[in-house]
Write a protein that holds these residues in place. Structure first.
Motif, PDB file in Angstrom:
ATOM      1  N   SER A 174      74.022 -25.494 -39.183  1.00  0.00           N
ATOM      2  CA  SER A 174      73.999 -24.795 -38.046  1.00  0.00           C
ATOM      3  C   SER A 174      73.366 -23.512 -37.879  1.00  0.00           C
ATOM      4  CB  SER A 174      75.498 -24.649 -37.492  1.00  0.00           C
ATOM      5  OG  SER A 174      76.044 -23.587 -38.594  1.00  0.00           O
ATOM      6  N   ALA A 175      73.061 -23.112 -36.929  1.00  0.00           N
ATOM      7  CA  ALA A 175      71.993 -21.634 -37.060  1.00  0.00           C
ATOM      8  C   ALA A 175      73.120 -20.582 -37.583  1.00  0.00           C
ATOM      9  CB  ALA A 175      71.969 -21.418 -35.345  1.00  0.00           C
ATOM     10  N   GLU A 176      74.386 -20.487 -37.386  1.00  0.00           N
ATOM     11  CA  GLU A 176      75.228 -19.545 -38.094  1.00  0.00           C
ATOM     12  C   GLU A 176      75.270 -19.834 -39.677  1.00  0.00           C
ATOM     13  OE1 GLU A 176      76.154 -21.831 -35.725  1.00  0.00           O
ATOM     14  OE2 GLU A 176      76.179 -19.986 -34.017  1.00  0.00           O
ATOM     15  N   ARG A 177      75.238 -21.143 -40.062  1.00  0.00           N
ATOM     16  CA  ARG A 177      75.189 -21.236 -41.494  1.00  0.00           C
ATOM     17  C   ARG A 177      73.977 -20.771 -41.957  1.00  0.00           C
ATOM     18  NH1 ARG A 177      77.577 -24.899 -45.381  1.00  0.00           N
ATOM     19  NH2 ARG A 177      76.408 -24.032 -47.437  1.00  0.00           N
ATOM     20  N   ARG A 178      72.909 -21.286 -41.365  1.00  0.00           N
ATOM     21  CA  ARG A 178      71.630 -20.749 -41.866  1.00  0.00           C
ATOM     22  C   ARG A 178      71.355 -19.256 -41.777  1.00  0.00           C
ATOM     23  NH1 ARG A 178      68.901 -24.622 -39.501  1.00  0.00           N
ATOM     24  NH2 ARG A 178      68.028 -25.546 -41.253  1.00  0.00           N
ATOM     25  N   ALA A 179      72.059 -18.616 -41.026  1.00  0.00           N
ATOM     26  CA  ALA A 179      71.809 -16.981 -41.171  1.00  0.00           C
ATOM     27  C   ALA A 179      72.566 -16.482 -42.450  1.00  0.00           C
ATOM     28  CB  ALA A 179      72.284 -16.635 -40.048  1.00  0.00           C
ATOM     29  N   GLU A 180      73.799 -17.181 -42.506  1.00  0.00           N
ATOM     30  CA  GLU A 180      74.636 -16.756 -43.617  1.00  0.00           C
ATOM     31  C   GLU A 180      73.952 -16.960 -44.753  1.00  0.00           C
ATOM     32  OE1 GLU A 180      78.166 -19.075 -42.922  1.00  0.00           O
ATOM     33  OE2 GLU A 180      78.793 -17.959 -41.353  1.00  0.00           O
ATOM     34  N   ASP A 181      73.352 -18.265 -45.142  1.00  0.00           N
ATOM     35  CA  ASP A 181      72.760 -18.565 -46.189  1.00  0.00           C
ATOM     36  C   ASP A 181      71.455 -17.538 -46.472  1.00  0.00           C
ATOM     37  OD1 ASP A 181      74.374 -20.515 -46.821  1.00  0.00           O
ATOM     38  OD2 ASP A 181      73.145 -22.174 -46.081  1.00  0.00           O
ATOM     39  N   LEU A 182      70.949 -17.202 -45.518  1.00  0.00           N
ATOM     40  CA  LEU A 182      69.587 -16.389 -45.548  1.00  0.00           C
ATOM     41  C   LEU A 182      70.054 -15.067 -46.000  1.00  0.00           C
ATOM     42  CD1 LEU A 182      66.614 -15.707 -44.649  1.00  0.00           C
ATOM     43  CD2 LEU A 182      67.404 -14.943 -42.483  1.00  0.00           C
ATOM     44  N   ALA A 183      71.252 -14.498 -45.645  1.00  0.00           N
ATOM     45  CA  ALA A 183      71.734 -13.077 -45.840  1.00  0.00           C
ATOM     46  C   ALA A 183      72.181 -12.948 -47.367  1.00  0.00           C
ATOM     47  CB  ALA A 183      72.937 -12.613 -45.089  1.00  0.00           C
ATOM     48  N   ARG A 184      72.300 -14.202 -47.856  1.00  0.00           N
ATOM     49  CA  ARG A 184      72.538 -14.370 -49.601  1.00  0.00           C
ATOM     50  C   ARG A 184      71.045 -14.650 -50.206  1.00  0.00           C
ATOM     51  NH1 ARG A 184      77.083 -17.227 -47.711  1.00  0.00           N
ATOM     52  NH2 ARG A 184      75.978 -19.162 -47.819  1.00  0.00           N
ATOM     53  N   ALA A 185      70.447 -15.413 -49.578  1.00  0.00           N
ATOM     54  CA  ALA A 185      69.092 -15.488 -50.467  1.00  0.00           C
ATOM     55  C   ALA A 185      68.037 -14.455 -50.370  1.00  0.00           C
ATOM     56  CB  ALA A 185      68.483 -16.856 -49.809  1.00  0.00           C
ATOM     57  N   LEU A 186      68.097 -13.718 -49.107  1.00  0.00           N
ATOM     58  CA  LEU A 186      66.926 -12.865 -49.054  1.00  0.00           C
ATOM     59  C   LEU A 186      66.846 -11.841 -49.918  1.00  0.00           C
ATOM     60  CD1 LEU A 186      65.771 -11.850 -45.437  1.00  0.00           C
ATOM     61  CD2 LEU A 186      64.411 -12.615 -47.276  1.00  0.00           C
ATOM     62  N   PRO A 187      68.083 -11.083 -50.363  1.00  0.00           N
ATOM     63  CA  PRO A 187      68.292  -9.894 -51.176  1.00  0.00           C
ATOM     64  C   PRO A 187      67.789 -10.293 -52.547  1.00  0.00           C
ATOM     65  CG  PRO A 187      70.158 -10.008 -49.884  1.00  0.00           C
ATOM     66  CD  PRO A 187      69.412 -11.067 -49.534  1.00  0.00           C
ATOM     67  N   VAL A 188      68.254 -11.514 -52.867  1.00  0.00           N
ATOM     68  CA  VAL A 188      67.948 -12.098 -54.177  1.00  0.00           C
ATOM     69  C   VAL A 188      66.479 -12.385 -54.472  1.00  0.00           C
ATOM     70  CG1 VAL A 188      68.258 -14.043 -55.707  1.00  0.00           C
ATOM     71  CG2 VAL A 188      70.496 -13.255 -54.616  1.00  0.00           C
ATOM     72  N   GLN A 189      65.774 -12.930 -53.653  1.00  0.00           N
ATOM     73  CA  GLN A 189      64.501 -13.080 -53.347  1.00  0.00           C
ATOM     74  C   GLN A 189      63.599 -11.631 -53.500  1.00  0.00           C
ATOM     75  OE1 GLN A 189      63.007 -15.446 -54.616  1.00  0.00           O
ATOM     76  NE2 GLN A 189      61.063 -15.914 -53.814  1.00  0.00           N
ATOM     77  N   ILE A 190      64.148 -11.065 -52.761  1.00  0.00           N
ATOM     78  CA  ILE A 190      63.225  -9.609 -52.741  1.00  0.00           C
ATOM     79  C   ILE A 190      63.330  -8.864 -54.027  1.00  0.00           C
ATOM     80  CG2 ILE A 190      63.246  -7.540 -51.629  1.00  0.00           C
ATOM     81  CD1 ILE A 190      62.261  -9.553 -49.876  1.00  0.00           C
ATOM     82  N   ALA A 191      64.493  -8.814 -54.591  1.00  0.00           N
ATOM     83  CA  ALA A 191      64.597  -8.435 -56.052  1.00  0.00           C
ATOM     84  C   ALA A 191      64.050  -9.257 -56.930  1.00  0.00           C
ATOM     85  CB  ALA A 191      66.174  -8.273 -56.269  1.00  0.00           C
ATOM     86  N   ARG A 192      63.799 -10.369 -56.866  1.00  0.00           N
ATOM     87  CA  ARG A 192      62.879 -11.224 -57.896  1.00  0.00           C
ATOM     88  C   ARG A 192      61.636 -10.902 -57.521  1.00  0.00           C
ATOM     89  NH1 ARG A 192      64.589 -16.164 -56.301  1.00  0.00           N
ATOM     90  NH2 ARG A 192      66.570 -16.411 -57.831  1.00  0.00           N
TER      91      ARG A 192
END
Length: 406
Positions: free
Chosen positions: A12-30
């Motif tokens: 769902s759009a909500e689940r995708r946004a939640e997953d993005l909120a977790r994945a983005l900071p990790v990827q930016i740090a990486r």
């Protein structure tokens, strides 16, 4: 829809946004662990980058910058999190531009596209992408491995041998550029061979409707993907064939050419991609390609954003009166005037002279206020033409060269 490749495709759009909120900071740090990206992004707190709006505030890295970066820090410009010797492959694309490659499962994420194209166990893929220096052959081979298909590493050219192999081993799937399949099929007709190819997974060139129709008439279902050597798979067609669905391993933005500013949904702009690849964590990588977002979701049931596919090149830099005019200059001109929605520079010839016309999309009726800005920002005089809001074509062009060259 056909069985999804994984559960990511139907979030769902909500689940995708939640997953993005977790994945983005990790990827930016990486990404900040790669010296070239760290120098480009500057000092920032990765934990504060959790949404598309946050991401849009970061600077754009242009593909045209890679050559200079790689000369400073060979071979990958300091943009990878591993040394060159830590990758299984190093590729060279025209430029030259060097790209890393890995034998990690589905490293370029091409399996998702091949699955959507109906490729899987029991299939033999005749992979007619190049294996020499450039990565396309390995990209598609990796994807075929991910869906359990066998591969004939055919490469390019040698059409008669291609036909002989396809007939002898019972190739069921073609992978390659859109037009080379027709060359193979025509040669098979000439040789009196009946091939068993029923599906085609193509990329690396334009798939014209007439060509797709010809393949369909031959009983071959042909789908295309949008991929690059740097990013792997970006988007792909499903059997619904309504636009291209963005791959789950990347984040795609459509921005105004010459800027990093996202455009409204449906407006043509430049494709900017952030990849979640941990080894090559490109952040806001401007491809130089034009596309637009399609509203809604695909009828096939996959829920990610869709784009219209490749719609031309965003790099429209043009020399007028001996001086370069760049898309970022046009963007700077628009930014000076809040009432201006869009602008377009038109290069023309009158007699033996270059002339520049600047079309300004604004409710204002007065051209005079914009004439000084044209000189200051574009560094030359030009005729200002006021056009009504919405009058400029939605084609992503901010510079149009109407001159003929013989």
């Amino acid at each position: 829809m056909t069985r999804p490749f994984d559960t990511l495709e139907t979030r769902s759009a909500e689940r995708r946004a939640e997953d993005l909120a977790r994945a983005l900071p990790v990827q930016i740090a990486r990404a900040l662990g790669a010296p070239g990206i760290a120098a480009h992004l500057g000092d920032l707190d990765p934990t504060r980058i959790t949404t598309l709006a946050d991401l849009a505030r970061l600077p754009v890295l242009r593909k045209s910058d890679l050559g200079a970066a790689q000369k400073r820090h060979a071979p990958f410009g300091g943009l990878t999190t591993r040394d060159a010797s830590g990758f299984e492959h190093i590729f060279q694309s025209p430029g030259p531009i060097y790209e890393p490659g890995s034998t990690a499962p589905d490293w370029w994420r091409m399996g998702r596209f091949l699955h959507a194209a109906g490729v899987g166990p029991g299939d033999i893929v005749q992979n007619c992408f190049g294996y020499h220096l450039t990565p396309a052959g390995m990209i598609f081979e990796s994807g075929a491995r991910a869906v359990g298909a066998a591969v004939l590493p055919a490469g390019t050219g040698q059409t008669e041998l291609q036909v002989r192999a396809a007939a002898d081993i019972g190739t069921s799937v073609y992978a390659g550029t859109p037009d080379f399949l027709k060359v193979i099929l025509d040669k098979a007709d000439e040789m009196g061979e009946v091939l068993k190819i029923s599906r085609a997974a193509v990329g690396g060139g334009a798939l014209f409707p007439s060509l797709r129709a010809e393949y369909r008439a031959r009983g071959i279902a042909c789908l295309q993907c949008y991929a690059t050597a740097d990013l792997g798979n970006i988007a792909y067609e499903s059997p619904a064939m309504e636009g291209m669905i963005v791959d789950e391993g990347v984040i795609v933005e459509i921005v105004r050419p010459g800027t990093g500013d996202p455009v409204p949904e449906g407006e043509v702009g430049e494709v900017v991609v952030t990849t979640l690849n941990p080894d090559y964590p490109l952040v806001r990588f401007a491809t130089g390609d034009l596309s637009a977002v399609l509203p809604g979701v695909s009828p096939c049931g996959r829920t990610n954003m869709r784009i219209k596919g490749w719609m031309g090149r965003a790099d429209q830099t043009t020399k007028i009166k001996g001086m370069f005019v760049r898309p970022e200059q046009v963007a700077a001109f628009v930014a000076r005037h809040p009432e201006v929605a869009r602008a377009r520079v038109v290069a023309e010839r009158e007699g033996e002279m270059d002339v520049m016309r600047v079309q300004v999309e604004t409710p204002s009726a007065e051209a005079a206020p914009y004439e000084a800005s044209v000189v200051e920002v574009l560094k030359m005089k030009g005729r200002v033409e006021i056009v009504a809001p919405g009058a400029l074509p939605n084609d992503g062009k901010v510079i149009e060269d109407r001159r003929t060259y013989g």
